[in-house]
Design a protein around this motif. Structure first.
Motif, PDB file in Angstrom:
ATOM      1  N   LEU A  16       0.985  -1.391  -0.093  1.00 38.76           N
ATOM      2  CA  LEU A  16       0.153  -0.637   0.461  1.00 38.76           C
ATOM      3  C   LEU A  16       0.768   1.100  -0.130  1.00 38.76           C
ATOM      4  O   LEU A  16       1.614   1.848   0.729  1.00 38.76           O
ATOM      5  CB  LEU A  16      -0.907  -0.273   1.633  1.00 38.76           C
ATOM      6  CG  LEU A  16      -1.905   1.447   0.985  1.00 38.76           C
ATOM      7  CD1 LEU A  16      -2.471   1.313   0.291  1.00 38.76           C
ATOM      8  CD2 LEU A  16      -2.381   0.975   2.539  1.00 38.76           C
ATOM      9  N   ARG A  17       1.098   2.178  -1.111  1.00 43.78           N
ATOM     10  CA  ARG A  17       1.868   3.383  -1.235  1.00 43.78           C
ATOM     11  C   ARG A  17       1.080   4.581  -1.526  1.00 43.78           C
ATOM     12  O   ARG A  17      -0.186   4.727  -1.659  1.00 43.78           O
ATOM     13  CB  ARG A  17       2.587   2.990  -2.764  1.00 43.78           C
ATOM     14  CG  ARG A  17       3.408   4.415  -3.236  1.00 43.78           C
ATOM     15  CD  ARG A  17       4.413   4.133  -3.823  1.00 43.78           C
ATOM     16  NE  ARG A  17       4.675   5.680  -4.644  1.00 43.78           N
ATOM     17  CZ  ARG A  17       5.094   5.917  -5.261  1.00 43.78           C
ATOM     18  NH1 ARG A  17       5.101   4.861  -6.268  1.00 43.78           N
ATOM     19  NH2 ARG A  17       6.106   7.244  -5.580  1.00 43.78           N
ATOM     20  N   LEU A  18       1.329   5.699   0.242  1.00 40.16           N
ATOM     21  CA  LEU A  18       0.511   6.318   0.314  1.00 40.16           C
ATOM     22  C   LEU A  18       0.722   7.422   0.208  1.00 40.16           C
ATOM     23  O   LEU A  18       2.519   7.753  -0.467  1.00 40.16           O
ATOM     24  CB  LEU A  18      -0.644   6.416   1.803  1.00 40.16           C
ATOM     25  CG  LEU A  18      -0.912   5.415   1.912  1.00 40.16           C
ATOM     26  CD1 LEU A  18      -1.737   5.205   2.918  1.00 40.16           C
ATOM     27  CD2 LEU A  18      -2.301   4.665   1.069  1.00 40.16           C
ATOM     28  N   ASN A  19       0.268   8.836   0.347  1.00 39.14           N
ATOM     29  CA  ASN A  19       0.898  10.327   0.260  1.00 39.14           C
ATOM     30  C   ASN A  19       0.610  10.787   1.050  1.00 39.14           C
ATOM     31  O   ASN A  19      -0.830  11.338   1.726  1.00 39.14           O
ATOM     32  CB  ASN A  19       0.907  11.303  -1.200  1.00 39.14           C
ATOM     33  CG  ASN A  19       1.390  10.588  -2.589  1.00 39.14           C
ATOM     34  OD1 ASN A  19       2.649  10.477  -2.839  1.00 39.14           O
ATOM     35  ND2 ASN A  19       0.630   9.195  -2.830  1.00 39.14           N
ATOM     36  N   ALA A  20       1.707  11.681   2.429  1.00 37.88           N
ATOM     37  CA  ALA A  20       0.994  12.621   3.082  1.00 37.88           C
ATOM     38  C   ALA A  20       0.026  13.475   3.296  1.00 37.88           C
ATOM     39  O   ALA A  20      -1.235  13.651   3.418  1.00 37.88           O
ATOM     40  CB  ALA A  20       2.238  12.744   3.906  1.00 37.88           C
ATOM     41  N   GLU A  21      -0.031  13.658   1.513  1.00 38.12           N
ATOM     42  CA  GLU A  21      -1.029  15.297   1.962  1.00 38.12           C
ATOM     43  C   GLU A  21      -1.850  14.170   1.241  1.00 38.12           C
ATOM     44  O   GLU A  21      -3.028  15.288   1.352  1.00 38.12           O
ATOM     45  CB  GLU A  21      -0.246  16.180   0.815  1.00 38.12           C
ATOM     46  CG  GLU A  21       0.250  15.070  -1.075  1.00 38.12           C
ATOM     47  CD  GLU A  21       1.398  15.078  -1.053  1.00 38.12           C
ATOM     48  OE1 GLU A  21       1.802  14.315  -2.638  1.00 38.12           O
ATOM     49  OE2 GLU A  21       1.558  14.155   0.035  1.00 38.12           O
ATOM     50  N   VAL A  22      -2.538  13.731   0.351  1.00 37.84           N
ATOM     51  CA  VAL A  22      -3.438  12.867  -0.021  1.00 37.84           C
ATOM     52  C   VAL A  22      -4.192  12.174   0.840  1.00 37.84           C
ATOM     53  O   VAL A  22      -5.348  12.503   1.371  1.00 37.84           O
ATOM     54  CB  VAL A  22      -3.398  12.200  -0.951  1.00 37.84           C
ATOM     55  CG1 VAL A  22      -4.652  11.211  -2.163  1.00 37.84           C
ATOM     56  CG2 VAL A  22      -2.458  12.912  -1.983  1.00 37.84           C
ATOM     57  N   MET A  23      -3.616  10.767   1.721  1.00 37.14           N
ATOM     58  CA  MET A  23      -3.801  10.105   2.779  1.00 37.14           C
ATOM     59  C   MET A  23      -4.161  10.756   4.002  1.00 37.14           C
ATOM     60  O   MET A  23      -5.189  10.146   4.574  1.00 37.14           O
ATOM     61  CB  MET A  23      -3.660   8.896   2.526  1.00 37.14           C
ATOM     62  CG  MET A  23      -4.591   7.463   3.480  1.00 37.14           C
ATOM     63  SD  MET A  23      -6.348   7.505   2.872  1.00 37.14           S
ATOM     64  CE  MET A  23      -6.201   7.278   1.284  1.00 37.14           C
ATOM     65  N   GLY A  24      -3.166  11.842   4.422  1.00 34.10           N
ATOM     66  CA  GLY A  24      -2.759  12.674   5.824  1.00 34.10           C
ATOM     67  C   GLY A  24      -4.389  13.043   6.288  1.00 34.10           C
ATOM     68  O   GLY A  24      -5.103  14.218   6.991  1.00 34.10           O
ATOM     69  N   ILE A  25      -5.749  13.415   5.031  1.00 29.34           N
ATOM     70  CA  ILE A  25      -6.597  14.344   5.397  1.00 29.34           C
ATOM     71  C   ILE A  25      -7.883  13.318   5.921  1.00 29.34           C
ATOM     72  O   ILE A  25      -7.749  12.163   5.770  1.00 29.34           O
ATOM     73  CB  ILE A  25      -7.641  14.417   3.945  1.00 29.34           C
ATOM     74  CG1 ILE A  25      -6.650  15.355   2.824  1.00 29.34           C
ATOM     75  CG2 ILE A  25      -8.866  15.156   4.087  1.00 29.34           C
ATOM     76  CD1 ILE A  25      -7.245  16.270   1.739  1.00 29.34           C
ATOM     77  N   PRO A  26      -8.547  13.769   7.043  1.00 26.80           N
ATOM     78  CA  PRO A  26      -8.768  13.363   8.673  1.00 26.80           C
ATOM     79  C   PRO A  26     -10.210  12.343   7.427  1.00 26.80           C
ATOM     80  O   PRO A  26      -9.921  11.180   7.905  1.00 26.80           O
ATOM     81  CB  PRO A  26     -10.177  14.392   8.585  1.00 26.80           C
ATOM     82  CG  PRO A  26      -8.694  15.908   8.482  1.00 26.80           C
ATOM     83  CD  PRO A  26      -8.509  15.822   7.848  1.00 26.80           C
ATOM     84  N   GLY A  27     -10.851  12.931   6.882  1.00 28.42           N
ATOM     85  CA  GLY A  27     -11.679  11.528   6.538  1.00 28.42           C
ATOM     86  C   GLY A  27     -10.888  10.554   6.135  1.00 28.42           C
ATOM     87  O   GLY A  27     -11.522   9.312   6.144  1.00 28.42           O
ATOM     88  N   ARG A  28      -9.392  10.484   5.186  1.00 28.27           N
ATOM     89  CA  ARG A  28      -9.477   9.260   4.797  1.00 28.27           C
ATOM     90  C   ARG A  28      -8.610   8.347   5.405  1.00 28.27           C
ATOM     91  O   ARG A  28      -8.851   7.930   5.163  1.00 28.27           O
ATOM     92  CB  ARG A  28      -8.291  10.270   3.591  1.00 28.27           C
ATOM     93  CG  ARG A  28      -9.602  11.303   2.096  1.00 28.27           C
ATOM     94  CD  ARG A  28      -8.610  11.436   1.051  1.00 28.27           C
ATOM     95  NE  ARG A  28      -9.042  12.161   0.265  1.00 28.27           N
ATOM     96  CZ  ARG A  28      -8.161  12.506  -1.158  1.00 28.27           C
ATOM     97  NH1 ARG A  28      -7.229  13.442  -1.149  1.00 28.27           N
ATOM     98  NH2 ARG A  28      -9.008  13.763  -1.618  1.00 28.27           N
ATOM     99  N   ALA A  29      -7.860   9.454   6.299  1.00 29.13           N
ATOM    100  CA  ALA A  29      -7.451   8.917   7.462  1.00 29.13           C
ATOM    101  C   ALA A  29      -8.762   7.509   8.530  1.00 29.13           C
ATOM    102  O   ALA A  29      -7.633   6.704   8.716  1.00 29.13           O
ATOM    103  CB  ALA A  29      -6.692   9.935   8.503  1.00 29.13           C
ATOM    104  N   ARG A  30      -8.881   8.564   8.722  1.00 33.08           N
ATOM    105  CA  ARG A  30     -10.198   7.795   8.777  1.00 33.08           C
ATOM    106  C   ARG A  30     -10.402   5.774   8.675  1.00 33.08           C
ATOM    107  O   ARG A  30     -10.637   5.128   9.002  1.00 33.08           O
ATOM    108  CB  ARG A  30     -11.806   8.245   9.193  1.00 33.08           C
ATOM    109  CG  ARG A  30     -12.802   7.644  10.152  1.00 33.08           C
ATOM    110  CD  ARG A  30     -14.198   8.681   9.985  1.00 33.08           C
ATOM    111  NE  ARG A  30     -15.081   7.620  10.903  1.00 33.08           N
ATOM    112  CZ  ARG A  30     -15.516   7.186  10.157  1.00 33.08           C
ATOM    113  NH1 ARG A  30     -16.228   7.724   9.054  1.00 33.08           N
ATOM    114  NH2 ARG A  30     -17.296   6.501  10.823  1.00 33.08           N
ATOM    115  N   MET A  31     -10.988   6.505   6.501  1.00 29.95           N
ATOM    116  CA  MET A  31     -10.889   5.026   5.680  1.00 29.95           C
ATOM    117  C   MET A  31      -9.200   4.309   6.159  1.00 29.95           C
ATOM    118  O   MET A  31      -9.829   2.945   6.557  1.00 29.95           O
ATOM    119  CB  MET A  31     -11.113   5.776   4.953  1.00 29.95           C
ATOM    120  CG  MET A  31     -11.478   4.403   3.555  1.00 29.95           C
ATOM    121  SD  MET A  31     -10.074   3.644   2.943  1.00 29.95           S
ATOM    122  CE  MET A  31      -9.818   4.873   2.011  1.00 29.95           C
TER     123      MET A  31
END
Length: 287
Positions: A224-239
């Motif tokens: 799973l390859r993520l980006n801090a500026e993309v997945m660090g948003i609250p709703g996405r972090a919750r998912m």
């Protein structure tokens, strides 16, 4: 691939922390546009803290990739991740497109980025990820000669494999298991170029679950390859928390760092049989 404790598949997590450098690389005139740059700065300013806290709650480690300039601007962020036991990988120095660089310039970008990170952590950086574009012929060999152990730059396989003749291991990723392909968005410079795409989180999560179930069936790697500026948003972090908790609850994954995957692959893989070796042979014959 050998997996400890009879696990059905391996699971690795990596997170890029690029800041605003990709935006500046695409459009240098954006240097004076605060709105544009702020979209990337969200990653080191907010996303890293949210994602690292999430991983601490779940007792999971990730490999975090920093360009040298971002690491130098946020040394406390890098230092905290390193002290928490996460891996810190090199992601170039200025996040430049390697397609526009000579081999010598690519090597300089790699070594400058590595030096910046090692000054902060005080430990050798052994993993590298190409910022953008493709490396030139001879680049993996240069990585090996400089003491790197592994790369994570190619969406080319479903298992780690030896980068023939370099002494390195490639820990591949797949676009289906990223966040950027589904969720990244910027107005100007436009990303995606055709605009009109922020995928519903339910769709992203379900796609990831399909890959988990497939990996469990075939004994492969979920990276799973993520980006801090993309997945660090609250709703996405919750998912993300829900997804990672669900993967852990299945009880059939080996959660591994890239360095651990590298060690297992070095012990058991035959680099002469992998298609990458055949690719190099074809390139030499064409030359």
């Amino acid at each position: 691939m050998i997996r400890p404790d009879g696990a059905a598949y391996a699971f690795a997590l990596s997170i890029d922390v690029d800041g605003d450098l990709p935006l500046l690389a695409d459009d240098p005139s954006a240097v004076d546009r605060e709105k544009t740059r702020s979209a990337g700065r969200y990653g080191p300013d907010h996303g890293v803290a949210r994602l690292s806290a999430l991983l601490a709650d779940l007792d999971l480690k990730a490999d975090w990739f920093f360009p040298g300039l971002v690491a130098a601007e946020h040394p406390d962020v890098v230092r905290a991740l390193h002290r928490a036991g996460h891996g810190i990988g090199v992601h170039g120095h200025r996040h430049l497109d390697f397609d526009r660089l000579t081999l010598e310039e690519q090597i300089a970008e790699m070594t400058s980025g590595r030096a910046a990170i090692e000054r902060i952590t005080g430990a050798p950086a052994t993993g590298f990820r190409t910022p953008a574009g493709e490396w030139a012929a001879g680049f993996p060999e240069a990585m090996g000669a400089l003491g790197f152990r592994w790369s994570s730059s190619l969406p080319s396989d479903e298992l780690p494999f030896p980068l023939t003749r370099s002494g390195l291991v490639e820990v591949p990723f797949r676009y289906e298991l990223e966040d950027k392909q589904y969720l990244a968005y910027n107005l100007d410079p436009a990303f995606p170029p055709g605009q009109s795409r922020i995928t519903p989180l339910e769709t992203v999560e379900e796609n990831w679950w399909h890959e988990v179930r497939g990996a469990a069936r075939y004994g492969t790697l979920v990276h799973l390859r993520l980006n801090a500026e993309v997945m660090g948003i609250p709703g996405r972090a919750r998912m993300l928390r829900r997804f990672l908790s669900g993967v852990r609850a299945r009880g059939d994954a080996w959660f591994a760092t890239c360095d651990e995957l590298c060690s297992v692959t070095m012990r058991h893989a035959d680099d002469g049989r992998h298609p990458y070796a055949l690719f190099l042979d074809l390139v030499e014959k064409r030359a």
